[in-house]
Design a protein around this motif. Structure first.
Motif, short mmCIF file in Angstrom:
data_model
loop_
_atom_site.label_atom_id
_atom_site.label_comp_id
_atom_site.label_asym_id
_atom_site.label_seq_id
_atom_site.Cartn_x
_atom_site.Cartn_y
_atom_site.Cartn_z
N THR A 189 40.87 32.90 0.07
CA THR A 189 39.69 32.14 0.43
C THR A 189 39.37 32.39 1.91
O THR A 189 40.12 33.06 2.62
CB THR A 189 39.89 30.63 0.24
OG1 THR A 189 40.84 30.14 1.21
CG2 THR A 189 40.38 30.30 -1.16
N GLU A 190 38.29 31.81 2.34
CA GLU A 190 37.90 31.90 3.75
C GLU A 190 39.02 31.39 4.66
O GLU A 190 39.27 31.95 5.74
CB GLU A 190 36.63 31.06 3.95
CG GLU A 190 36.14 30.92 5.37
CD GLU A 190 34.97 29.96 5.48
OE1 GLU A 190 34.69 29.53 6.61
OE2 GLU A 190 34.35 29.64 4.46
N LEU A 191 39.72 30.37 4.23
CA LEU A 191 40.75 29.75 5.06
C LEU A 191 42.05 30.55 5.10
O LEU A 191 42.87 30.36 5.99
CB LEU A 191 41.03 28.32 4.59
CG LEU A 191 39.85 27.35 4.69
CD1 LEU A 191 40.24 25.98 4.16
CD2 LEU A 191 39.36 27.23 6.13
N THR A 192 42.26 31.44 4.13
CA THR A 192 43.48 32.26 4.11
C THR A 192 43.20 33.72 4.45
O THR A 192 44.07 34.58 4.27
CB THR A 192 44.16 32.19 2.73
OG1 THR A 192 43.25 32.66 1.73
CG2 THR A 192 44.60 30.77 2.40
N ALA A 193 42.01 34.00 4.96
CA ALA A 193 41.61 35.38 5.23
C ALA A 193 42.59 36.10 6.15
O ALA A 193 42.91 37.28 5.94
CB ALA A 193 40.20 35.41 5.84
N ALA A 194 43.11 35.39 7.16
CA ALA A 194 44.04 36.03 8.09
C ALA A 194 45.34 36.41 7.39
O ALA A 194 45.94 37.46 7.69
CB ALA A 194 44.32 35.11 9.27
N LEU A 195 45.79 35.57 6.45
CA LEU A 195 47.02 35.88 5.71
C LEU A 195 46.79 37.05 4.75
O LEU A 195 47.66 37.91 4.59
CB LEU A 195 47.48 34.65 4.94
CG LEU A 195 47.92 33.44 5.77
CD1 LEU A 195 48.28 32.28 4.86
CD2 LEU A 195 49.10 33.80 6.67
N VAL A 196 45.63 37.07 4.12
CA VAL A 196 45.31 38.17 3.21
C VAL A 196 45.27 39.49 3.98
O VAL A 196 45.71 40.54 3.49
CB VAL A 196 43.97 37.92 2.50
CG1 VAL A 196 43.58 39.13 1.64
CG2 VAL A 196 44.05 36.67 1.63
N ALA A 197 44.75 39.43 5.22
CA ALA A 197 44.63 40.63 6.05
C ALA A 197 45.97 41.07 6.64
O ALA A 197 46.11 42.22 7.07
CB ALA A 197 43.63 40.38 7.18
N ASP A 198 46.95 40.18 6.64
CA ASP A 198 48.28 40.51 7.15
C ASP A 198 49.01 41.32 6.08
O ASP A 198 49.45 40.78 5.06
CB ASP A 198 49.04 39.21 7.46
CG ASP A 198 50.41 39.45 8.06
OD1 ASP A 198 51.07 40.45 7.69
OD2 ASP A 198 50.84 38.63 8.89
N GLU A 199 49.14 42.62 6.30
CA GLU A 199 49.67 43.52 5.28
C GLU A 199 51.06 43.13 4.81
O GLU A 199 51.36 43.14 3.62
CB GLU A 199 49.68 44.96 5.82
CG GLU A 199 50.06 45.99 4.78
CD GLU A 199 49.93 47.41 5.30
OE1 GLU A 199 50.61 48.29 4.75
OE2 GLU A 199 49.14 47.63 6.25
N GLN A 200 51.90 42.72 5.75
CA GLN A 200 53.28 42.36 5.39
C GLN A 200 53.30 41.09 4.54
O GLN A 200 53.97 41.02 3.50
CB GLN A 200 54.12 42.16 6.65
CG GLN A 200 55.58 41.84 6.35
CD GLN A 200 56.42 41.73 7.62
OE1 GLN A 200 55.91 41.85 8.73
NE2 GLN A 200 57.71 41.50 7.46
N PHE A 201 52.54 40.08 4.98
CA PHE A 201 52.53 38.82 4.23
C PHE A 201 51.87 39.01 2.87
O PHE A 201 52.35 38.49 1.85
CB PHE A 201 51.79 37.73 5.03
CG PHE A 201 51.90 36.36 4.41
CD1 PHE A 201 53.00 35.57 4.66
CD2 PHE A 201 50.91 35.88 3.56
CE1 PHE A 201 53.12 34.31 4.09
CE2 PHE A 201 51.02 34.63 2.97
CZ PHE A 201 52.13 33.84 3.24
N SER A 202 50.76 39.74 2.84
CA SER A 202 50.05 39.96 1.58
C SER A 202 50.92 40.71 0.59
O SER A 202 50.92 40.42 -0.61
CB SER A 202 48.75 40.72 1.85
OG SER A 202 47.92 40.70 0.72
N SER A 203 51.69 41.65 1.09
CA SER A 203 52.60 42.39 0.23
C SER A 203 53.68 41.47 -0.32
O SER A 203 54.08 41.59 -1.50
CB SER A 203 53.24 43.54 1.02
OG SER A 203 54.17 44.24 0.22
#
Length: 250
Positions: A189-203
């Motif tokens: 979502t808009e509020l988790t965009a930074a986490l989604v963009a964090d390659e390590q966390f998203s993986s």
């Protein structure tokens, strides 16, 4: 199975924290199922934009202020004759190691993510009890069941929300109410965009989730309509995890 089981026509739904993200998507889904939806947020301008986009009603109030909640519930009741469905979605996250966490920040998260559901539930339930029916849906989280470093107050609040759901059931189910929870996994979502963009966390998220992907806001719509409708007439005190299987595996 009759589709009328999921028909929300003629019912009024108040969704807190619904100007964006999961709350807005759930509100749109309830409206699509026939409900008259009342949006909520603290920012009047953002609320008006969401209200216009969805063609819904809206009321701006702080979910942590009991006086504001009572006034808003009275306003919605006057406009629409009552509240049939309450979705307690308002909440926020605060990330900080527990040893560095201030009491003020701890209390702010619990006040918004847990206490507000008690305050609004207590304000809405008498009308539901008088009519002999009502639906309350508390938006929980995978952190209702699991914990991660740096989000202690959120984890405590969402765990508490599960047992508040049970407490509401214990006291109000006999009056015709169904109170349940939805526990989303990690949702893009808009509020988790930074986490989604964090390659390590998203993986990590996609690897930890058996479905192999982040959740989408629309994944919450079906469960919300189910719990708001007659299809869940004998479902009470439950938390439905919508997490792609994250809490089912080790």
């Amino acid at each position: 199975m009759s589709p009328t089981l999921f028909d929300l026509s003629g019912r009024v739904a108040l969704v807190t924290g619904s100007t964006r993200g999961l709350g807005r998507e759930i509100a749109a889904g309830l409206a699509a199922a026939g409900a008259t939806v009342v949006l909520n947020g603290r920012d009047p301008q953002r609320l008006e934009a969401a209200r216009t986009a969805l063609g819904a009603d809206g009321v701006a109030f702080d979910v942590t202020d009991p006086d504001a909640v009572a006034a808003a519930v009275g306003q919605v009741t006057e406009r629409h004759g009552g509240i049939d469905i309450l979705v307690n979605n308002a909440g926020f996250q605060h990330r900080q190691p527990m040893l560095e966490l201030s009491l003020a920040d701890w209390e702010a998260v619990l006040r918004t993510d847990l206490t507000s559901a008690f305050v609004i539930g207590k304000a809405v339930a008498p009308g539901m009890i008088a009519r002999g029916r009502g639906k309350i849906i508390n938006i929980c989280s995978v952190q209702t069941e699991l914990a991660r470093p740096s989000i202690a107050p959120y984890t405590a609040a969402k765990g508490g929300l599960r047992n508040l759901t049970r407490a509401m059931t214990a006291e109000w189910a006999g009056h015709g109410l169904q109170i349940n929870g939805i526990a989303p996994g990690y949702v893009d979502t808009e509020l988790t965009a930074a986490l989604v963009a964090d390659e390590q966390f998203s993986s990590w998220v996609t690897g930890r989730t058996p479905a192999g992907r982040w959740g989408r806001a629309e994944d919450l719509v079906g469960p919300a309509v189910f719990l708001a409708s007659d299809a869940s007439a004998f479902v009470n005190g439950q938390v439905l995890f919508v997490d792609g299987g994250m809490t089912a595996v080790v």
